[in-house]
Write a protein that holds these residues in place. Sequence first.
Motif: not given
Length: 284
Positions: A67, A71, A73
Amino acid sequence: MKSSSLFFLGMAGLALGATIYQLVEHGVPVKREYDVDVPENLSGLRILMLSDLHCNPLICKNDRVIKQLKEETPDVILLAGDMISKYGKKENLRVPGFLKKLTEIAPVIYGMGNHEERLRTYFPEQFEEYRKTVEDMGISFPDNETVSLVLQGKNIEFAGLTLNHAYYFKKKRQELPAKATEELLIETPENTILLAHFPDHFPAYAKLAPLVVSGHNHGGIIRLPIVGGFISPQLYLPPYTRGCYRLGNSTMVVSAGIGSHSLPARLFNRVEYCIINTKTRKSL
């Protein structure tokens, strides 16, 4: 309470504290972010770089880490080698599941490390099975070759350098001759990002690409003030342990790794992932 009881209680407390500390050092990765000047045709990329996972169960089975990486990206994920261990199949089975989750974040390019190379040398069937599994996920696995991706509207070449064991020197330093890289046919070096696991040969890599990603030295395992990384898997003071290094027109980013193996201890040296933001190099 007898003094002997206090002593053993104190020792137990120290052991517990040391165990918790090592769990944090190995299981809670820190982010290191670098802005790197590159030629214009490599600029504008956000790269996530990982190295030296070594089947780390605290990372492979940790969805919070995935995760955290998602985040960020990134435009592309670069694996700078030693995601597996040369020792045994059971530990290596942890890795494909982790890699599969990475492919759901961004395209993945996987460079060979010395553990992948040793697995191929000593357990060729196991290596080929692993490689097929990885490639079937859509992961590129350049092995002394170059693959292309279009990112941010630009054609980027990713070259993966696989070194012979002899160049991972221990007591005797063996420099990397030109012929060791001649199989890596880079026709457009200004468009190239080089995945080269062993950072100590940076002077040779700098002639091949404007951006190099590397690992292997595990951040120096023990990091001390002023000295920095203190020891490497080769058991000597390494010249490149963690961070961003510049030579001529080339920059090398070295990760301290996101796992450990033969020396399973870290001091002031948490496992990490790297974010590399490429910026257009300013004219002199």
